[in-house]
Scaffold this motif. Structure first.
Motif, PDB file in Angstrom:
ATOM      1  N   THR A  59     -75.003  28.967  15.266  1.00 33.04           N
ATOM      2  CA  THR A  59     -74.374  28.071  16.240  1.00 33.04           C
ATOM      3  C   THR A  59     -73.912  26.789  15.558  1.00 33.04           C
ATOM      4  N   LYS A  60     -74.666  26.334  14.581  1.00 35.73           N
ATOM      5  CA  LYS A  60     -74.301  25.106  13.849  1.00 35.73           C
ATOM      6  C   LYS A  60     -72.981  25.307  13.094  1.00 35.73           C
ATOM      7  N   GLN A  61     -72.826  26.459  12.442  1.00 34.04           N
ATOM      8  CA  GLN A  61     -71.575  26.744  11.731  1.00 34.04           C
ATOM      9  C   GLN A  61     -70.414  26.826  12.715  1.00 34.04           C
ATOM     10  N   TRP A  62     -70.647  27.460  13.861  1.00 38.13           N
ATOM     11  CA  TRP A  62     -69.602  27.618  14.864  1.00 38.13           C
ATOM     12  C   TRP A  62     -69.167  26.258  15.419  1.00 38.13           C
ATOM     13  N   ASP A  63     -70.140  25.409  15.701  1.00 37.64           N
ATOM     14  CA  ASP A  63     -69.817  24.075  16.226  1.00 37.64           C
ATOM     15  C   ASP A  63     -69.000  23.262  15.223  1.00 37.64           C
ATOM     16  N   ALA A  64     -69.325  23.378  13.950  1.00 42.76           N
ATOM     17  CA  ALA A  64     -68.568  22.662  12.916  1.00 42.76           C
ATOM     18  C   ALA A  64     -67.127  23.167  12.857  1.00 42.76           C
ATOM     19  N   TRP A  69     -61.202  22.672  14.259  1.00 49.43           N
ATOM     20  CA  TRP A  69     -60.039  23.275  14.912  1.00 49.43           C
ATOM     21  C   TRP A  69     -59.556  22.444  16.094  1.00 49.43           C
ATOM     22  N   ALA A  70     -60.455  21.740  16.756  1.00 44.50           N
ATOM     23  CA  ALA A  70     -60.078  20.951  17.933  1.00 44.50           C
ATOM     24  C   ALA A  70     -59.129  19.812  17.570  1.00 44.50           C
ATOM     25  N   LYS A  71     -59.009  19.500  16.278  1.00 45.89           N
ATOM     26  CA  LYS A  71     -58.072  18.468  15.836  1.00 45.89           C
ATOM     27  C   LYS A  71     -56.631  18.887  16.125  1.00 45.89           C
ATOM     28  N   TRP A  76     -55.484  24.986  19.451  1.00 46.02           N
ATOM     29  CA  TRP A  76     -56.837  25.266  19.929  1.00 46.02           C
ATOM     30  C   TRP A  76     -56.817  25.653  21.407  1.00 46.02           C
ATOM     31  N   ALA A  77     -56.044  24.934  22.215  1.00 50.58           N
ATOM     32  CA  ALA A  77     -55.946  25.239  23.643  1.00 50.58           C
ATOM     33  C   ALA A  77     -55.306  26.617  23.854  1.00 50.58           C
ATOM     34  N   ASP A  78     -54.263  26.914  23.091  1.00 52.85           N
ATOM     35  CA  ASP A  78     -53.595  28.210  23.215  1.00 52.85           C
ATOM     36  C   ASP A  78     -54.541  29.353  22.842  1.00 52.85           C
ATOM     37  N   CYS A  79     -55.267  29.203  21.759  1.00 48.66           N
ATOM     38  CA  CYS A  79     -56.195  30.261  21.325  1.00 48.66           C
ATOM     39  C   CYS A  79     -57.317  30.454  22.343  1.00 48.66           C
ATOM     40  N   MET A 101     -56.946  30.829  15.007  1.00 43.93           N
ATOM     41  CA  MET A 101     -56.795  29.498  14.406  1.00 43.93           C
ATOM     42  C   MET A 101     -56.419  29.542  12.926  1.00 43.93           C
ATOM     43  N   THR A 102     -56.765  30.603  12.227  1.00 41.88           N
ATOM     44  CA  THR A 102     -56.460  30.671  10.790  1.00 41.88           C
ATOM     45  C   THR A 102     -55.169  31.433  10.504  1.00 41.88           C
TER      46      THR A 102
END
Length: 103
Positions: A59-64, A69-71, A76-79, A101-102
């Motif tokens: 979860t920590k890796q996912w949050d990072a 990506w939220a930048k 991010w909204a589209d995905c 995102m990638t």
């Protein structure tokens, strides 16, 4: 009557022998050469796919990753919208969002 039975028996044996000979003559002499294996049957590489790696994240890796990506707000909204439309949840959505995102 014995003579008739002998001829019928000989005929049956003869027809059986001829049928077996024909069947053996039509069989291939050597087994067919193996063709290249299809890509799906190819041995797996030692590196797991991106989806498998992402689903194994903590979860920590996912949050990072989400913070990074939220930048890019529009992408991010589209995905996230695409993920919602496909009704993906949990770690399945993680791999989809990563690919989105990638790419």
């Amino acid at each position: 009557m014995n003579r008739t039975r002998a001829f019928v028996a000989a005929g049956v044996v003869f027809v059986g022998a001829v049928a077996c000979g024909v069947a053996l003559a039509q069989a291939p002499a050597t087994p067919p050469a193996k063709t290249a294996a299809p890509a799906a049957a190819a041995p797996m590489s030692s590196n797991p796919s991106a989806a498998a790696r992402i689903e194994a994240w903590t979860t920590k890796q996912w949050d990072a990753a989400k913070q990074e990506w939220a930048k890019d707000k529009a992408k991010w909204a589209d995905c996230r919208n695409q993920s919602s439309k496909q009704k993906l949840e949990g770690r399945k959505s993680w791999s989809f969002l990563y690919k989105c995102m990638t790419s």
